[in-house]
Design a protein around this motif. Structure first.
Motif, PDB file in Angstrom:
ATOM      1  N   LEU A 166      63.763  68.248  78.331  1.00  8.86           N
ATOM      2  CA  LEU A 166      62.431  68.583  77.833  1.00  8.86           C
ATOM      3  C   LEU A 166      61.533  67.357  77.749  1.00  8.86           C
TER       4      LEU A 166
ATOM      5  N   ALA B 198      59.111  76.225  76.693  1.00  8.28           N
ATOM      6  CA  ALA B 198      59.978  75.654  75.659  1.00  8.28           C
ATOM      7  C   ALA B 198      59.294  74.489  74.956  1.00  8.28           C
ATOM      8  N   ILE B 199      58.586  73.669  75.713  1.00  8.92           N
ATOM      9  CA  ILE B 199      57.864  72.535  75.129  1.00  8.92           C
ATOM     10  C   ILE B 199      56.795  73.037  74.167  1.00  8.92           C
TER      11      ILE B 199
ATOM     12  N   ASP C  91      72.777  69.875  73.037  1.00  6.63           N
ATOM     13  CA  ASP C  91      71.447  69.715  72.446  1.00  6.63           C
ATOM     14  C   ASP C  91      70.781  68.432  72.942  1.00  6.63           C
TER      15      ASP C  91
ATOM     16  N   SER D 216      56.659  75.902  72.603  1.00  6.88           N
ATOM     17  CA  SER D 216      57.283  76.516  71.431  1.00  6.88           C
ATOM     18  C   SER D 216      57.697  75.472  70.408  1.00  6.88           C
ATOM     19  N   GLU D 217      58.278  74.376  70.875  1.00  7.57           N
ATOM     20  CA  GLU D 217      58.706  73.311  69.973  1.00  7.57           C
ATOM     21  C   GLU D 217      57.531  72.700  69.229  1.00  7.57           C
TER      22      GLU D 217
ATOM     23  N   GLU E 291      56.185  75.115  66.611  1.00  8.70           N
ATOM     24  CA  GLU E 291      57.115  75.247  65.495  1.00  8.70           C
ATOM     25  C   GLU E 291      57.046  74.019  64.589  1.00  8.70           C
ATOM     26  N   THR E 292      56.867  72.848  65.170  1.00  5.19           N
ATOM     27  CA  THR E 292      56.752  71.626  64.379  1.00  5.19           C
ATOM     28  C   THR E 292      55.499  71.652  63.510  1.00  5.19           C
TER      29      THR E 292
ATOM     30  N   ARG F 139      57.553  63.033  68.559  1.00  6.70           N
ATOM     31  CA  ARG F 139      57.437  62.958  70.010  1.00  6.70           C
ATOM     32  C   ARG F 139      56.606  61.733  70.385  1.00  6.70           C
TER      33      ARG F 139
ATOM     34  N   ARG G 231      67.356  68.115  75.092  1.00  7.14           N
ATOM     35  CA  ARG G 231      66.279  67.260  74.632  1.00  7.14           C
ATOM     36  C   ARG G 231      65.852  66.289  75.742  1.00  7.14           C
TER      37      ARG G 231
END
Length: 206
Positions: free
Chosen positions: A17, A61-62, A10, A64-65, A68-69, A101, A14
């Motif tokens: 990304l 992926a970035i 993980d 999506s994160e 979601e946040t 971030r 991270r």
């Protein structure tokens, strides 16, 4: 051979990304090569390609994160009593993203708003990314609609208010602030709060 822990996996994901996000925000998506990403994260090609097949998967992926946040922030706020009004919630959503971030460019500029511009631009020609954004925005609209319903339940919003229309407007408001920050520089949280509060205070009486 020692087994690699999930925590290590993980953390490596991270790292990749975050490094890719810096590259995309700094140079733009198309001007960034995978070699640029490898250099930024200081990893071998094999280590990076173990997680992502290329730039398209990285930016998806970035995105999506981030979505979601934002959704999580709204859903948590909807459970508060009384629910935070938009003049509180809009600055909070951006503050949450800055906290999670916090990376900046060499100039000290927060990279997130510029990164979002790159994501939006790339989505106009990348069907995979378009699908990711469409799914993410649908979930955020649902979360904002939940906020609007909590306003109704608390007596803060008329019963006949269109919760989906409000959700779309609030998304546009946050996107607009992010676009201004990307193009013209940072906006103090108090400015976001004051501006949103002023819009809420407009008297429709004739």
């Amino acid at each position: 051979m020692a087994r690699v822990s999930q925590q290590h996996l993980d953390a490596r994901r991270r790292q990749i990304l975050d490094g890719a996000a810096v590259c995309f925000a700094r140079n733009g998506f198309h001007a960034t090569s995978m070699q640029d990403v490898l250099k930024e994260v200081d990893l071998s090609a094999g280590a990076v390609y173990r997680y992502f097949s290329g730039k398209e998967e990285l930016i998806a992926a970035i995105a999506s994160e981030v979505l979601e946040t934002v959704r999580g922030t709204l859903e948590q706020a909807a459970r508060e009593s009384p629910p935070p009004t938009p003049d509180v919630l809009v600055p909070r959503a951006l503050a949450t993203m800055r906290e999670l971030r916090p990376a900046t460019l060499d100039t000290g500029e927060w990279l997130f708003p510029r990164l979002m511009i790159q994501v939006w631009t790339e989505s106009t020609r990348n069907p995979q990314l378009t699908a990711v954004l469409a799914d993410g925005y649908a979930k955020i609209r649902t979360a904002w609609s939940g906020m609007a319903q909590s306003y109704k339940d608390a007596g803060l919003l008329p019963e006949d208010a269109d919760v989906d229309a409000m959700a779309r407007a609030m998304i546009a408001l946050v996107q607009g602030f992010a676009a201004q920050m990307a193009l013209f520089g940072d906006i103090p949280p108090q400015t976001l709060a004051d501006g949103t509060r002023a819009l809420m205070a407009i008297d429709r009486a004739t």
